[in-house]
Design a protein around this motif. Sequence first.
Motif, PDB file in Angstrom:
ATOM      1  N   TYR A 207       0.694  -1.228  -0.006  1.00  0.00           N
ATOM      2  CA  TYR A 207      -0.050   0.272  -0.551  1.00  0.00           C
ATOM      3  C   TYR A 207       1.138   1.375  -0.088  1.00  0.00           C
ATOM      4  O   TYR A 207       0.633   2.437  -0.767  1.00  0.00           O
ATOM      5  CB  TYR A 207      -1.174   0.078   1.375  1.00  0.00           C
ATOM      6  N   ARG A 208       2.231   1.108   0.672  1.00  0.00           N
ATOM      7  CA  ARG A 208       2.746   2.199   0.702  1.00  0.00           C
ATOM      8  C   ARG A 208       3.276   2.509  -0.919  1.00  0.00           C
ATOM      9  O   ARG A 208       3.687   4.229  -0.723  1.00  0.00           O
ATOM     10  CB  ARG A 208       3.645   1.908   2.367  1.00  0.00           C
ATOM     11  N   TYR A 211       0.436   4.328  -2.631  1.00  0.00           N
ATOM     12  CA  TYR A 211       0.174   5.392  -2.255  1.00  0.00           C
ATOM     13  C   TYR A 211       2.030   6.629  -2.539  1.00  0.00           C
ATOM     14  O   TYR A 211       0.964   7.489  -2.967  1.00  0.00           O
ATOM     15  CB  TYR A 211       0.299   5.501  -0.502  1.00  0.00           C
ATOM     16  N   PHE A 328      -5.994   9.197   3.251  1.00  0.00           N
ATOM     17  CA  PHE A 328      -4.244   8.488   3.014  1.00  0.00           C
ATOM     18  C   PHE A 328      -4.700   7.639   2.073  1.00  0.00           C
ATOM     19  O   PHE A 328      -4.306   6.057   1.750  1.00  0.00           O
ATOM     20  CB  PHE A 328      -3.264   7.279   3.771  1.00  0.00           C
ATOM     21  N   LEU A 330      -6.605   5.917  -1.738  1.00  0.00           N
ATOM     22  CA  LEU A 330      -6.589   5.294  -2.900  1.00  0.00           C
ATOM     23  C   LEU A 330      -7.146   5.295  -4.036  1.00  0.00           C
ATOM     24  O   LEU A 330      -8.463   4.924  -2.657  1.00  0.00           O
ATOM     25  CB  LEU A 330      -4.791   4.051  -2.902  1.00  0.00           C
TER      26      LEU A 330
END
Lengths: 350, 350, 350, 350
Positions: A207-208, A211, A328, A330
Amino acid sequence: METLNNRPPVYYSEYLQLDTLLNAQAPESAKEGIRADDEMLFVIIHQSYELWFKQILHELTIIRNIFLQPELPNNSPDIYNVVHKLKRVCTILELLVDQLGIMETMTPLDFLDFRDLLRPASGFQSIQFKIIEATLGLTYENRYGKEYYLSQLNEKDIERVKQAEKEESLIVLLNKWLERMPFCQEVAYWNKDHSASSGAHPFWEAYRAAYAKGLLPMEQHNLKTFDQLFIHENEYPEERRLSSLASRNAFFIMLYRDYPLLQLPYELLNTLLEIDELMSMWRHRHIHMVERTIGKRVGTGGSTGAGYLKAAADSHYVFKEISELTSFLLPRHELPPLPEALIKDLSYSK
Amino acid sequence: METLNNRPPVYYSEYLQLDTLLNAQAPESAKEGIRADDEMLFVIIHQSYELWFKQILHELTIIRNIFLQPELPNNSPDIYNVVHKLKRVCTILELLVDQLGIMETMTPLDFLDFRDLLRPASGFQSIQFKIIEATLGLTYENRYGKEYYLSQLNEKDIERVKQAEKEESLIVLLNKWLERMPFCQEVAYWNKDHSASSGAHPFWEAYRAAYAKGLLPMEQHNLKTFDQLFIHENEYPEERRLSSLASRNAFFIMLYRDYPLLQLPYELLNTLLEIDELMSMWRHRHIHMVERTIGKRVGTGGSTGAGYLKAAADSHYVFKEISELTSFLLPRHELPPLPEALIKDLSYSK
Amino acid sequence: METLNNRPPVYYSEYLQLDTLLNAQAPESAKEGIRADDEMLFVIIHQSYELWFKQILHELTIIRNIFLQPELPNNSPDIYNVVHKLKRVCTILELLVDQLGIMETMTPLDFLDFRDLLRPASGFQSIQFKIIEATLGLTYENRYGKEYYLSQLNEKDIERVKQAEKEESLIVLLNKWLERMPFCQEVAYWNKDHSASSGAHPFWEAYRAAYAKGLLPMEQHNLKTFDQLFIHENEYPEERRLSSLASRNAFFIMLYRDYPLLQLPYELLNTLLEIDELMSMWRHRHIHMVERTIGKRVGTGGSTGAGYLKAAADSHYVFKEISELTSFLLPRHELPPLPEALIKDLSYSK
Amino acid sequence: METLNNRPPVYYSEYLQLDTLLNAQAPESAKEGIRADDEMLFVIIHQSYELWFKQILHELTIIRNIFLQPELPNNSPDIYNVVHKLKRVCTILELLVDQLGIMETMTPLDFLDFRDLLRPASGFQSIQFKIIEATLGLTYENRYGKEYYLSQLNEKDIERVKQAEKEESLIVLLNKWLERMPFCQEVAYWNKDHSASSGAHPFWEAYRAAYAKGLLPMEQHNLKTFDQLFIHENEYPEERRLSSLASRNAFFIMLYRDYPLLQLPYELLNTLLEIDELMSMWRHRHIHMVERTIGKRVGTGGSTGAGYLKAAADSHYVFKEISELTSFLLPRHELPPLPEALIKDLSYSK
């Protein structure tokens, strides 16, 4: 039900105790023999607010009792009922915001007819409202104007609010419930399909990466916060009400709310944000009403009414840690896909 | 009317130009072949806002034209019409506040489906909204975020807003109208019954005495402000939009609104305060909507959306000099009585 | 005011008698040991309605007292206050309509948890609501479902409603006030400038001519009604609540509301129509709520709830004789001009 | 997303096509050189309605496309999305009801300034509104005032409405979806634990027994209707829009909505009833507005406006077969228990 047929007949006015209810208005102006036609409105609108506060507390108590169960079975109507009741609280709060419009039909001159007779009473002394705030999760420490609270309430009322502050509030119970959610954190789902280069959880690592790619240059500082919340557990900010685990699960719900098992939890989180918003709307409209009615003079309770309300409106958001997670998110098409086994467990059995 | 009978028949869809209106929605996502079901909502709600902004400007223009007359005959329907139209503006603004509730049905995830396609457009670029603010009386100097205004609008739009700022705004016209009011200041009414020890106007001297008596110890500083506004003309604060004379007359209207000639002027002042309040409510609810939809990320227009709106909500009150007068009101039974001749002139002829 | 400073301090919860108010909810289900979480909502919403009904009656009583004066001085704030209070009643009624939205959060299944415990109580037994209807002007004869009224209320309550029906209702007092209006009928204004060919009043003759010219072929029957109301006094329909004279003056107000003296009377008439409309909206929304909650089953009070409400909604318009006058309006530019002397008397003195 | 970065910048006024939108108001009075300030309001409010009608149709089209799939996978967000979108439609309809309050700020005299210029146009000619009705499920046969429809619309518009009536409407698609629901009818669930004495389905037989026991003497005719709907398939009323199977499944959802799999289907049914209610509220408030503005005169379109609206308000309920099922509900504690296997299939997998 048969025994019910032997009950004495119920009569509307007795059922509602109207003799009591409709004789409980005693304007101070009448006691002084002063004509102040609008004091009745003032009494009745406050009484109506207090009745609705009682109803809100009734709903919040039922909701807390649901969450106080050691485990919430997924297949019970519990979360459905919680969402339903929270939405009802929203509907009531919407009415309470609109209801200020009735108070605004009282002009400043008409208020002055009886204003001085009310000193030092003030809406600040509404214990039920303070208990609602405490039940949602506002703590003594986070209260704006703690000093008023101690100086303006009588002993018994201070005690009642303090008692409410001691109970496990909705946000505390929500935190526990979020922590118990198995899906996102459970290692079993992830080991096979994913491997994380670092020691980080494979989901959050993926995910990071997604993002980070989408951030504008001027938004790079968001990544640091992201890491504090979702990657480096030891950097997780101490002052937060939600634990690291609860935050992650709340965010996971917001992301994958399209799966059946997460639909109601998403509604739940969303409705809590709506309650925060409506409480804030109520305070803001209240400020306007106070400013129009008493201007910048000192309120009957000795505070500069509007100033207190404004600070409270800006600082009494109970669930803001959830609303801030929005930063945060997406877009759906960039979300990491979930393992098959997890998808199955987020679904109906048939 | 006879000639009207020869007019061609009117057909609903042609009258409303529906072919044009209903073909003016072109979502960016459709152009890119991306599925984003909610962009249509986004387009339509903004268009609906702009239609209503046009209507508000239509009403404000008629109102300004009424006030632009060199004199407003007391016996015309002018002030009645102004009040009626301002109340309509309030009704429209109430709808526009509620209409944000429709926008809030769009979840953050659904917005993300098309959000990046809109850069750098932003609601900040609504020229009609800026012209409404300017028409009411917001000046360039008092605008929060002047820099955005110059950097985000194109030349033609900057020109349009600047043009609107050059016109005599509603508060300027109101000031002139208030200054023309004869009653309170006209010496002829007062000489016979009253005599002022100092050089001050006998009405304001009497009022000051009554006001001073009712102040609490902690409110004594109010007296100083009172004197600046109503007693010592040379101390009248320079930065105020209303002149000393206009302020006095506005306050006189608020005090003696029970007399027929002042009833509509009072409604007028009161409705202007309601417009300020509704504009503020619109901004506050807008803030909540933005915070829920984009969190703390940078808005499509590059600003931190919610921050701008909050500062504007707190500083863009156009008529606050009027609302602040409330602080100086006295209860009716403490008001100085008016001279007979003045009472007569505040009445109907029969 | 000095003596006021010696009053004992007022405390919020005592002032509002919260100990009494918040202990006056006794759900039947609790008595039976049945769990029915939503009965509290049911009790509280009805109590809130009854509080507001008390406030509406408070306002209506003040309004009736104003109209009970033998003469209403034009230069008093009386009519201004009446309009203000009627608008407040509208604001309250709007809230009461919206408040049904809270009731609608109770699902049919949740209502069934306690519904049978309430028999035979029913909202039909709200005496205050019946007194509001009677105070506005609904007579026993015009009440739909008179038989319920006698069979479902206890002796004391029947007596209270009958007493309210005996008082001079708002429409009766309005009729008297309209009859006292001098302007349109007073011969002195008209003799010099106008001459009527027939014996008819010159104003109405001129108006009739203009009105007849504008009617469509399919509207010709309107002329007959016009004549009954405004021209041939002996044909004036007997069953009407407003007298011939009052009707004419009401219509005159609607036509010439642009003159200062008629502005507030016009607002007054208009607000009465709004009250009728809001009462009807309340009934209609109430119908929907009942139909969704109990379907077509017999109500707790034994009536087919929705059927009663529907008939009442269609027949309980108190002020419909005023709203129907709209049919006879002409555009401003076709209105007969008024004599100078009359115009002067419809104006402010200065 | 990378390619998106090369897109030309979007500008608010161009994105919303404001040049087109804000130049599409052409009051007839302006063409005739007649001053009629309120015609702009009349144009803009109708345009705003039409924009929102377009949005409603946009949502209904997406909803229909979801239902047009041969099967709706239980584990997709489809039903969640349908409910979300239907609730948005409700939010929009609520706004449209409130929006009539803006129209009501136009007084009859002000409408008369331009009313004759609009003949014979009428709101009846709103094609989008008729298409909304048809999309929900109103058929030509059930339309009140079919004759107006053919006489007042032009060929092209008649064609468009007829086309919409030919499509599978929401109620038809709902019927198919309800028929596909396996739970209540599937024999496999019931054989083991239940045995029906008659040939009837064991669930309905048990339910009938419980229902019959709770009926009041005056409600006995309800049992006959119950049998027609749920027991004797061959007596099922022919004219109903929902099939016997669909009705049963709808009712089953209403009864057992506490189980996870039925929670959203219940919300779906409930929201459809809310749409019916809001459409009806819109018509009722519309009636009031028309009556106040034109009284009993013939509408611009030649109909007696209010009469048409009233009949439509009473007869155009699309989903009333669902709301009427409420009559047959039993309290939760009297519901027949479900077989274990069925309960499992109504649950989440984990």
